[in-house]
Design an enzyme around this catalytic site. Structure first.
Site, PDB file in Angstrom:
ATOM      1  N   THR A  30       0.815  -1.213   0.000  1.00 47.96           N
ATOM      2  CA  THR A  30       0.000   0.000   0.000  1.00 47.96           C
ATOM      3  C   THR A  30       0.850   1.265   0.000  1.00 47.96           C
ATOM      4  O   THR A  30       0.435   2.301  -0.541  1.00 47.96           O
ATOM      5  CB  THR A  30      -0.943   0.010   1.206  1.00 47.96           C
ATOM      6  OG1 THR A  30      -0.174  -0.229   2.401  1.00 47.96           O
ATOM      7  CG2 THR A  30      -2.019  -1.056   1.075  1.00 47.96           C
ATOM      8  N   TYR A  84      11.683  -6.888   5.391  1.00 46.70           N
ATOM      9  CA  TYR A  84      11.554  -7.950   4.387  1.00 46.70           C
ATOM     10  C   TYR A  84      12.717  -7.892   3.407  1.00 46.70           C
ATOM     11  O   TYR A  84      13.342  -6.854   3.208  1.00 46.70           O
ATOM     12  CB  TYR A  84      10.209  -7.885   3.654  1.00 46.70           C
ATOM     13  CG  TYR A  84      10.058  -6.801   2.618  1.00 46.70           C
ATOM     14  CD1 TYR A  84      10.143  -7.090   1.254  1.00 46.70           C
ATOM     15  CD2 TYR A  84       9.785  -5.483   2.988  1.00 46.70           C
ATOM     16  CE1 TYR A  84       9.968  -6.099   0.300  1.00 46.70           C
ATOM     17  CE2 TYR A  84       9.602  -4.488   2.038  1.00 46.70           C
ATOM     18  CZ  TYR A  84       9.700  -4.808   0.695  1.00 46.70           C
ATOM     19  OH  TYR A  84       9.523  -3.824  -0.245  1.00 46.70           O
ATOM     20  N   ALA A 253       4.514  -4.433  -9.332  1.00 49.02           N
ATOM     21  CA  ALA A 253       3.759  -4.342 -10.591  1.00 49.02           C
ATOM     22  C   ALA A 253       2.277  -4.106 -10.301  1.00 49.02           C
ATOM     23  O   ALA A 253       1.642  -3.219 -10.884  1.00 49.02           O
ATOM     24  CB  ALA A 253       3.955  -5.606 -11.411  1.00 49.02           C
ATOM     25  N   ASP A 255       0.978  -3.041  -7.433  1.00 51.88           N
ATOM     26  CA  ASP A 255       0.803  -1.815  -6.657  1.00 51.88           C
ATOM     27  C   ASP A 255       0.776  -0.593  -7.569  1.00 51.88           C
ATOM     28  O   ASP A 255      -0.025   0.329  -7.369  1.00 51.88           O
ATOM     29  CB  ASP A 255       1.938  -1.668  -5.638  1.00 51.88           C
ATOM     30  CG  ASP A 255       2.142  -2.903  -4.800  1.00 51.88           C
ATOM     31  OD1 ASP A 255       1.173  -3.660  -4.601  1.00 51.88           O
ATOM     32  OD2 ASP A 255       3.280  -3.121  -4.341  1.00 51.88           O
TER      33      ASP A 255
END
Length: 314
Positions: A30, A84, A253, A255
């Site tokens: 997001t 991450y 891609a 997003d």
């Protein structure tokens, strides 16, 4: 008035580089959409929770530099953002590794400030979040969020739901299906993909999957560079223009597609041409490493012009 509220989580990103090394940035589905929305000229706020650490300071400064509003980012003493790592193969396909179980963003729906945040959603044109956002919260947190979105819709806001699916975020598929159904029932715009929905509804065809999603405006991105739109019961297929450069990294891609689609819809562009704008931006993003491409690489004039027919108004 700020036009879009993006709700979710941003994490520290470790991106694969040469010789086994990784470079550090930040990203989250997001947040990526929020950045691309801001770059496309849509007033955008990001709603999340972060810690009081220097990495969180760096994130907020970076978002502000992109034009993303940060006034509704809650800062939690002693907490940290999640982390991450992205590994990519020779075809640009990515594999994610996460360390986020105690991240500040997971507490967003359980704080003293939560009620005020949810009440503020009524001031936006679009409230956008993803299934990954929903996977962060408890059952009670999701119920509070959905109630806030219902109140916002009563005040004229639209709810856009992205089906971004990560199996590791859910205890089992039955829980995920139930939460997705709650989101589908509430959403005005659903941005879906076969990659997201087939694990939830195995064996369904491209034609069957849109039928799983109620609502008048559903975009289903296919495994090939194309999408199917269902608009008031009718299906329309849109194909992406062929890429002129090799795919380097498919991160963000979807997003970026969502950002261009929503920016176009806010500008009054009909859904079919909004999907073309989504494909155009995603086709540029996959040719660069990482979630957020350089500003100099952003395409121009992809939003198009407002619909003149009354066929698909925003």
């Amino acid at each position: 008035m700020t036009r879009v509220a993006c709700i979710g989580e941003c994490m520290v990103e470790l991106k694969q580089a040469e010789h086994g090394l990784f470079s550090r940035g930040y990203g989250g589905d997001t947040l990526n959409t929020a950045v691309y929305l801001a770059r496309l000229g849509a007033g955008t706020d990001y709603i999340t929770a972060l810690g009081d650490d220097t990495l969180s300071d760096e994130m907020i400064a970076g978002w502000a530099a992109e034009g993303v509003g940060t006034a509704k980012v809650l800062r939690l003493p002693g907490k940290l953002p999640g982390l991450y790592m992205i590994q990519t193969d020779d075809r640009g396909e990515r594999r994610f590794f996460h360390w986020r179980e105690s991240a500040a963003a997971r507490l967003l729906m359980d704080l003293p400030q939560t009620s005020a945040i949810l009440e503020s959603l009524a001031s936006y044109d679009i409230v956008y979040l993803s299934a990954i956002t929903l996977s962060l919260y408890s059952d009670g947190g999701r119920a509070r969020l959905f109630a806030g979105i219902r109140r916002a819709r009563e005040s004229g806001a639209r709810f856009a739901f992205d089906t971004n699916f990560r199996a590791r975020g859910w205890p089992d598929l039955s829980v995920a299906r139930a939460v997705y159904q709650d989101a589908f029932d509430l959403a005005d715009i659903v941005l879906a993909s076969t990659e997201d929905l087939l694990p939830l509804y195995p064996g369904a065809s491209n034609e069957d999957l849109p039928a799983r999603v109620p609502g008048g405006e559903v975009v289903l991105k296919l495994s090939e560079p194309a999408s199917i739109l269902r608009l008031d019961g009718a299906l329309h297929q849109t194909r992406a223009e062929p890429l002129t450069k090799p795919v380097v990294d498919t991160t963000a891609a979807g997003d970026s597609f969502a950002a261009a689609y929503l920016a176009a819809r806010l500008a009054g562009v009909d859904p079919v041409n909004a999907a073309r704008a989504g494909h155009a931006l995603a086709g540029v993003v996959v040719c660069h490493p990482g979630a957020i491409i350089p500003r100099t690489a952003m395409p121009t004039n992809i939003i198009g012009t407002p619909a003149t027919s009354g066929k698909a108004t925003p």
